[in-house]
Scaffold this active site. Structure first.
Site, PDB file in Angstrom:
ATOM      1  N   ASP A 113       0.870  -1.160   0.000  1.00 55.67           N
ATOM      2  CA  ASP A 113       0.000   0.000   0.000  1.00 55.67           C
ATOM      3  C   ASP A 113       0.925   1.233   0.000  1.00 55.67           C
ATOM      4  O   ASP A 113       2.110   1.112   0.330  1.00 55.67           O
ATOM      5  CB  ASP A 113      -0.855  -0.079   1.280  1.00 55.67           C
ATOM      6  CG  ASP A 113      -1.606   1.181   1.570  1.00 55.67           C
ATOM      7  OD1 ASP A 113      -2.370   1.619   0.694  1.00 55.67           O
ATOM      8  OD2 ASP A 113      -1.427   1.739   2.672  1.00 55.67           O
ATOM      9  N   ASP A 148      -0.053   5.150   0.928  1.00 53.88           N
ATOM     10  CA  ASP A 148      -0.265   6.085   2.045  1.00 53.88           C
ATOM     11  C   ASP A 148      -0.304   5.322   3.369  1.00 53.88           C
ATOM     12  O   ASP A 148      -1.115   4.408   3.534  1.00 53.88           O
ATOM     13  CB  ASP A 148      -1.600   6.823   1.883  1.00 53.88           C
ATOM     14  CG  ASP A 148      -1.665   7.683   0.643  1.00 53.88           C
ATOM     15  OD1 ASP A 148      -1.671   8.908   0.780  1.00 53.88           O
ATOM     16  OD2 ASP A 148      -1.705   7.125  -0.465  1.00 53.88           O
ATOM     17  N   ASP A 173      -1.895  -0.689   5.836  1.00 56.19           N
ATOM     18  CA  ASP A 173      -2.224  -0.187   7.181  1.00 56.19           C
ATOM     19  C   ASP A 173      -3.718   0.008   7.385  1.00 56.19           C
ATOM     20  O   ASP A 173      -4.120   0.572   8.404  1.00 56.19           O
ATOM     21  CB  ASP A 173      -1.502   1.141   7.458  1.00 56.19           C
ATOM     22  CG  ASP A 173      -2.051   2.267   6.601  1.00 56.19           C
ATOM     23  OD1 ASP A 173      -2.350   2.021   5.419  1.00 56.19           O
ATOM     24  OD2 ASP A 173      -2.199   3.393   7.111  1.00 56.19           O
TER      25      ASP A 173
HETATM   26  O1  LIG Z   1      -5.723   7.819  -1.231  1.00 57.62           O
HETATM   27  C1  LIG Z   1      -6.345   6.841  -0.766  1.00 57.62           C
HETATM   28  O2  LIG Z   1      -7.558   6.635  -0.978  1.00 57.62           O
HETATM   29  C2  LIG Z   1      -5.607   5.855   0.125  1.00 57.62           C
HETATM   30  O3  LIG Z   1      -4.392   5.468  -0.455  1.00 57.62           O
HETATM   31  P1  LIG Z   1      -3.705   4.060  -0.029  1.00 57.62           P
HETATM   32  O4  LIG Z   1      -4.551   2.978  -0.627  1.00 57.62           O
HETATM   33  O5  LIG Z   1      -2.317   4.133  -0.621  1.00 57.62           O
HETATM   34  O6  LIG Z   1      -3.682   4.013   1.483  1.00 57.62           O
END
Ligand SMILES: O=C(O)COP(=O)(O)O
Length: 218
Positions: A10, A12, A169
């Site tokens: 992932d 963020d 996360d």
């Molecule tokens: O921007 C988002 O919706 C979350 O991003 P992620 O999946 O990398 O946590």
């Protein structure tokens, strides 16, 4: 745990600490409307839920639903203006990726962030810019918690999903990874709020720092 065919991450809250720039964009939206600002201790735990999660938190469900398109448009335009001002790799990510490369374990990114923002952000981090397979929230018609973006990444890497690991996360990451048949690992250092219970998500492992992932390889 045997050696994975590939490790998918992932973005963020797992590879990148994007919360400060996401929070700044949220606060610019709020400031323009003379609304109370949100503190870092409030926006950080929900930063993995993207623009919708942050705006829903700040405006409340009813107003967010009513003004969704307008608010998201404003948020995304502020975020895109200052997307990599304070964002950094989590400590240890650079060393982790170098180790995985040395061990010839392929890596991919599977994020729900829209493509336009992801391609704008990644070049600021040379350590991530080398990752060739990047699946974003709008790459397919469905996003996580659907397993499809993860399966799409494994097809691009030409590996079997059941031989891969997914590190994230958010609960939706673990749901997607499990549905894809992968080993799932919770990045416990990421954006997880006090009211969530990651131990109930059904993940295989938890890491408290990015480099702890290497311990799972031995
Ligand atoms: O921007 C988002 O919706 C979350 O991003 P992620 O999946 O990398 O946590």
């Amino acid at each position: 745990m045997s050696r994975p065919a590939a490790i998918l991450f992932d973005l963020d809250g797992t590879l990148l600490d994007t919360a400060p720039d996401l929070g700044a964009a949220l606060n610019r939206v709020l400031k323009a409307e003379q609304r109370p600002l949100v503190s870092a201790s409030d926006y950080t735990p929900i930063a993995s839920h993207g623009s919708a999660g942050l705006l829903r938190f700040a405006y409340g469900e009813a107003e967010f639903e009513q003004r969704k398109d307008e608010l998201r448009h404003k948020f995304l335009s502020f975020y895109s203006e200052a997307i990599a001002e304070q964002t950094q790799l989590f400590a240890g990510v650079s060393e982790l990726l170098a180790q995985l490369q040395q061990q010839q374990i392929p890596v991919a990114i599977v994020t729900n962030k829209p493509t336009a923002l992801t391609v704008q952000l990644l070049p600021s981090f040379p350590e991530l810019a080398a990752i060739e397979v990047v699946v974003c929230g709008d790459t397919l018609a469905v996003a996580k918690p659907s397993p499809q973006p993860l399966l799409h990444a494994t097809q691009a890497l030409q590996v079997v999903a059941g031989d891969c690991w997914y590190v994230g996360d958010a609960e939706r990451d673990i749901q997607a990874g499990r549905a894809a048949g992968m080993r799932t690992i919770v990045a416990n250092y990421g954006y997880i709020s006090a009211i969530e219970t990651p131990t109930a998500w059904g993940a295989d492992s938890f890491i408290e720092t990015p480099l702890e992932l290497l311990d799972l390889l031995t």
